[in-house]
Scaffold this motif. Structure first.
Motif, PDB file in Angstrom:
ATOM      1  N   HIS A 267      15.236  -3.475  -0.011  1.00 33.25           N
ATOM      2  CA  HIS A 267      14.011  -2.584   0.337  1.00 33.25           C
ATOM      3  C   HIS A 267      14.370  -1.697   1.554  1.00 33.25           C
ATOM      4  CE1 HIS A 267      11.204  -5.435  -1.397  1.00 33.25           C
ATOM      5  NE2 HIS A 267      11.887  -5.192  -2.346  1.00 33.25           N
ATOM      6  N   ALA A 268      15.206  -2.164   2.433  1.00 33.28           N
ATOM      7  CA  ALA A 268      15.576  -1.415   3.653  1.00 33.28           C
ATOM      8  C   ALA A 268      16.328  -0.377   3.356  1.00 33.28           C
ATOM      9  CB  ALA A 268      16.477  -2.537   4.699  1.00 33.28           C
ATOM     10  N   ASN A 269      17.316  -0.379   2.242  1.00 34.52           N
ATOM     11  CA  ASN A 269      18.069   0.561   1.680  1.00 34.52           C
ATOM     12  C   ASN A 269      17.134   1.884   1.215  1.00 34.52           C
ATOM     13  OD1 ASN A 269      20.501  -0.353   2.817  1.00 34.52           O
ATOM     14  ND2 ASN A 269      20.877  -1.193   1.022  1.00 34.52           N
ATOM     15  N   PHE A 270      16.103   1.262   0.365  1.00 34.04           N
ATOM     16  CA  PHE A 270      15.247   2.104  -0.281  1.00 34.04           C
ATOM     17  C   PHE A 270      14.513   2.935   0.673  1.00 34.04           C
ATOM     18  CE2 PHE A 270      10.852   2.765  -1.704  1.00 34.04           C
ATOM     19  CZ  PHE A 270      10.777   3.195  -2.619  1.00 34.04           C
ATOM     20  N   TRP A 271      13.979   2.461   1.713  1.00 30.40           N
ATOM     21  CA  TRP A 271      13.136   3.246   2.683  1.00 30.40           C
ATOM     22  C   TRP A 271      13.959   4.035   3.459  1.00 30.40           C
ATOM     23  CZ3 TRP A 271       8.157   3.132   1.603  1.00 30.40           C
ATOM     24  CH2 TRP A 271       7.414   2.105   0.936  1.00 30.40           C
ATOM     25  N   THR A 272      15.062   3.584   3.729  1.00 30.30           N
ATOM     26  CA  THR A 272      15.971   4.578   4.670  1.00 30.30           C
ATOM     27  C   THR A 272      16.073   5.811   3.666  1.00 30.30           C
ATOM     28  OG1 THR A 272      16.972   2.766   5.753  1.00 30.30           O
ATOM     29  CG2 THR A 272      18.286   4.729   5.714  1.00 30.30           C
ATOM     30  N   CYS A 273      16.436   5.584   2.603  1.00 28.40           N
ATOM     31  CA  CYS A 273      16.769   6.997   1.732  1.00 28.40           C
ATOM     32  C   CYS A 273      15.535   7.666   1.479  1.00 28.40           C
ATOM     33  CB  CYS A 273      17.037   6.256   0.004  1.00 28.40           C
ATOM     34  SG  CYS A 273      18.769   5.736   0.078  1.00 28.40           S
ATOM     35  N   LEU A 274      14.432   7.193   1.476  1.00 24.91           N
ATOM     36  CA  LEU A 274      13.420   8.062   1.465  1.00 24.91           C
ATOM     37  C   LEU A 274      12.988   8.807   2.431  1.00 24.91           C
ATOM     38  CD1 LEU A 274      12.762   6.674  -1.287  1.00 24.91           C
ATOM     39  CD2 LEU A 274      10.305   6.418  -0.708  1.00 24.91           C
TER      40      LEU A 274
ATOM     41  N   LYS B 254       0.702  -1.252   0.004  1.00 24.36           N
ATOM     42  CA  LYS B 254      -0.202   0.086  -0.030  1.00 24.36           C
ATOM     43  C   LYS B 254       0.949   1.261  -0.012  1.00 24.36           C
ATOM     44  CE  LYS B 254      -2.938   2.472   3.051  1.00 24.36           C
ATOM     45  NZ  LYS B 254      -2.066   3.597   3.382  1.00 24.36           N
ATOM     46  N   THR B 255       1.936   1.396   0.873  1.00 25.12           N
ATOM     47  CA  THR B 255       2.705   2.579   1.144  1.00 25.12           C
ATOM     48  C   THR B 255       3.412   2.668  -0.249  1.00 25.12           C
ATOM     49  OG1 THR B 255       2.805   2.126   3.470  1.00 25.12           O
ATOM     50  CG2 THR B 255       4.499   3.674   2.327  1.00 25.12           C
ATOM     51  N   ALA B 256       4.176   1.635  -0.867  1.00 26.97           N
ATOM     52  CA  ALA B 256       4.953   1.694  -1.855  1.00 26.97           C
ATOM     53  C   ALA B 256       4.147   1.996  -3.104  1.00 26.97           C
ATOM     54  CB  ALA B 256       5.573   0.326  -2.162  1.00 26.97           C
TER      55      ALA B 256
ATOM     56  N   MET C 113      17.007   1.559  15.968  1.00 25.65           N
ATOM     57  CA  MET C 113      17.704   2.728  16.122  1.00 25.65           C
ATOM     58  C   MET C 113      18.883   2.901  15.121  1.00 25.65           C
ATOM     59  SD  MET C 113      16.487   4.341  18.717  1.00 25.65           S
ATOM     60  CE  MET C 113      15.003   3.347  18.878  1.00 25.65           C
ATOM     61  N   GLY C 114      19.405   1.791  14.357  1.00 25.46           N
ATOM     62  CA  GLY C 114      20.444   1.968  13.363  1.00 25.46           C
ATOM     63  C   GLY C 114      19.427   2.630  12.330  1.00 25.46           C
ATOM     64  N   LEU C 115      18.400   2.453  11.790  1.00 23.08           N
ATOM     65  CA  LEU C 115      17.493   2.917  10.575  1.00 23.08           C
ATOM     66  C   LEU C 115      17.191   4.380  11.077  1.00 23.08           C
ATOM     67  CD1 LEU C 115      14.147   3.775  10.370  1.00 23.08           C
ATOM     68  CD2 LEU C 115      15.583   3.476   8.485  1.00 23.08           C
ATOM     69  N   LEU C 116      17.018   4.777  12.330  1.00 22.16           N
ATOM     70  CA  LEU C 116      16.594   6.195  12.455  1.00 22.16           C
ATOM     71  C   LEU C 116      18.011   7.009  12.627  1.00 22.16           C
ATOM     72  CD1 LEU C 116      14.137   5.840  15.584  1.00 22.16           C
ATOM     73  CD2 LEU C 116      13.884   6.085  13.174  1.00 22.16           C
TER      74      LEU C 116
ATOM     75  N   ALA D 108       9.045   2.020   6.945  1.00 22.43           N
ATOM     76  CA  ALA D 108      10.799   2.137   6.844  1.00 22.43           C
ATOM     77  C   ALA D 108      11.270   1.276   8.106  1.00 22.43           C
ATOM     78  CB  ALA D 108      11.404   3.577   6.816  1.00 22.43           C
ATOM     79  N   ILE D 109      10.746   1.709   9.312  1.00 26.38           N
ATOM     80  CA  ILE D 109      11.302   0.767  10.617  1.00 26.38           C
ATOM     81  C   ILE D 109      11.115  -0.680  10.575  1.00 26.38           C
ATOM     82  CG2 ILE D 109      10.629   0.455  13.003  1.00 26.38           C
ATOM     83  CD1 ILE D 109      10.197   3.589  13.079  1.00 26.38           C
ATOM     84  N   ALA D 110       9.713  -1.023  10.028  1.00 28.36           N
ATOM     85  CA  ALA D 110       9.261  -2.332   9.884  1.00 28.36           C
ATOM     86  C   ALA D 110      10.191  -3.052   8.927  1.00 28.36           C
ATOM     87  CB  ALA D 110       7.752  -2.368   9.639  1.00 28.36           C
ATOM     88  N   GLU D 111      10.364  -2.661   7.604  1.00 32.08           N
ATOM     89  CA  GLU D 111      11.289  -3.134   6.656  1.00 32.08           C
ATOM     90  C   GLU D 111      12.771  -3.414   7.239  1.00 32.08           C
ATOM     91  OE1 GLU D 111       9.720  -4.960   4.353  1.00 32.08           O
ATOM     92  OE2 GLU D 111      10.170  -3.487   2.453  1.00 32.08           O
ATOM     93  N   ASN D 112      13.059  -2.395   8.102  1.00 32.14           N
ATOM     94  CA  ASN D 112      14.663  -2.760   8.617  1.00 32.14           C
ATOM     95  C   ASN D 112      14.383  -3.636   9.588  1.00 32.14           C
ATOM     96  OD1 ASN D 112      16.989  -0.446   7.955  1.00 32.14           O
ATOM     97  ND2 ASN D 112      14.902   0.222   7.266  1.00 32.14           N
ATOM     98  N   THR D 113      13.511  -3.731  10.261  1.00 35.63           N
ATOM     99  CA  THR D 113      13.457  -4.958  11.307  1.00 35.63           C
ATOM    100  C   THR D 113      13.449  -6.132  10.594  1.00 35.63           C
ATOM    101  OG1 THR D 113      11.244  -4.387  11.974  1.00 35.63           O
ATOM    102  CG2 THR D 113      12.876  -3.388  13.369  1.00 35.63           C
ATOM    103  N   VAL D 114      12.314  -6.382   9.715  1.00 40.28           N
ATOM    104  CA  VAL D 114      12.120  -7.685   9.157  1.00 40.28           C
ATOM    105  C   VAL D 114      13.245  -8.238   8.656  1.00 40.28           C
ATOM    106  CG1 VAL D 114      11.243  -6.977   6.729  1.00 40.28           C
ATOM    107  CG2 VAL D 114      10.270  -9.266   8.053  1.00 40.28           C
ATOM    108  N   THR D 115      14.457  -7.421   8.124  1.00 41.74           N
ATOM    109  CA  THR D 115      15.562  -7.908   7.307  1.00 41.74           C
ATOM    110  C   THR D 115      16.165  -8.648   8.507  1.00 41.74           C
ATOM    111  OG1 THR D 115      15.523  -5.903   5.973  1.00 41.74           O
ATOM    112  CG2 THR D 115      17.690  -7.104   6.314  1.00 41.74           C
ATOM    113  N   HIS D 116      16.285  -8.081   9.648  1.00 47.67           N
ATOM    114  CA  HIS D 116      17.140  -8.600  10.756  1.00 47.67           C
ATOM    115  C   HIS D 116      16.406 -10.056  11.154  1.00 47.67           C
ATOM    116  CE1 HIS D 116      17.656  -9.567  15.024  1.00 47.67           C
ATOM    117  NE2 HIS D 116      18.968  -9.143  14.830  1.00 47.67           N
TER     118      HIS D 116
END
Length: 315
Positions: free
Chosen positions: A203-210, A81-83, A286-289, A166-174
């Protein structure tokens, strides 16, 4: 970073996306696990090992079904939905065309992940003969994002959604990375997770950039408002309530004595991660933020002080 600095990953997607490069994976009929023991503490509890270890595989299969079901909800109802909103330029935050194109590749990836997940669910049913129990209609993120958005004014709804995703996409990667490395699990399931991880890292990098692009343009007042929302989101996102409720329902389907059932309920209700800086996913969040610039903003660092190490330093 500004829009001119954004580096598209469309070419990388063409060469590396799993929908472009991976064959269908088939579930093996071997003696390996379908789900890691360490990710379902119920089967490792003292009461379970004492009273009903013979139900281990049933519990693991049902937990695998829930994991797959959660992936489908996450991918198709939230990230998609967001993408898709960004790709179709429906987001109130203006992103350059390269971002919108990349967002559509995320849509394609996530829908493909959901398709593969459903395939594995059907393969598991056919191989084990174990039908899935009734599965939750929502995941933690389904509840956490609307609650967070409700704390912000209308003009920040899309920004809050972007940061939460973005937070969720970075945590699901872990989460997926830990799953993919477990040698006790069937090779096809590990391969499924490795495929997922290959896309989710991008995706995690993409959301971080946005998020970084947005944050550079956000006003001080909007930043303060979002800072106030973040702890509320984390409290609802990181809860284990839905997993606990699922495990309690799962216990009801085990053919065991009332005494054993009561003991298992006690074990499940005792399983909880306090939502502090020691929570296993907080370091990734916290790394994403930090990478997106939020944590270097004083109001955000102050709002999230409880989640930072004892030094409280956002650096």
């Amino acid at each position: 970073m500004n829009a001119a600095d954004y580096r598209p990953f469309a070419t990388d997607w063409e060469h590396r996306a799993t929908i472009r490069t991976r064959p269908r994976r088939l579930l093996e009929n071997d003696d390996k696990l379908i789900y890691p023991l360490c990710r379902q503490p119920l089967v490792l509890s003292a009461s379970f090992l004492e009273h009903c270890p013979q139900w281990r595989d049933f519990v693991l299969v049902q937990t695998f079904y829930k994991f797959i079901h959660d992936v489908v909800i996450f991918e198709t109802e939230i990230v998609d939905k967001t993408a898709r909103g960004i790709a179709k330029n429906r987001c109130s935050i203006p992103f350059p065309a390269a971002c919108r194109y990349d967002a559509m590749t995320v849509v394609v990836d996530e829908d493909y992940h959901a398709l593969v997940a459903l395939d594995f669910m059907q393969q598991t049913l056919e191989q084990t003969g174990i039908a899935p129990l009734e599965l939750p209609a929502t995941i933690e993120l389904s509840r956490a994002i609307p609650i967070a958005q409700a704390q912000a004014p209308a003009h920040l709804q899309d920004a809050v959604e972007l940061i939460c995703v973005a937070i969720a996409e970075n945590t699901v990667t872990h989460d997926v990375a830990a799953f993919a490395k477990d040698d006790s699990v069937k090779q096809s399931v590990r391969g499924l997770m490795a495929d997922h991880l290959a896309d989710e890292g991008r995706h995690a990098n993409f959301w971080t950039c946005l998020v970084r692009l947005y944050w550079q343009t956000a006003s001080e007042e909007d930043r303060r408002c979002i800072a106030r929302v973040l702890p509320i989101f984390l409290q609802h996102y990181l809860t284990n309530d839905l997993q606990r409720d699922f495990d309690l329902r799962l216990i009801e389907h085990l053919d065991i004595s009332p005494h054993a059932r009561a003991a298992l309920r006690v074990e499940v209700n005792a399983l909880a991660f306090p939502i502090t800086h020691q929570h296993p996913l907080i370091s990734n969040i916290m790394g994403l933020l930090r990478r997106s610039g939020l944590l270097q903003t004083p109001c955000v660092a102050q709002a999230l002080n409880a989640y930072l190490p004892a030094s409280g330093s956002p650096s």
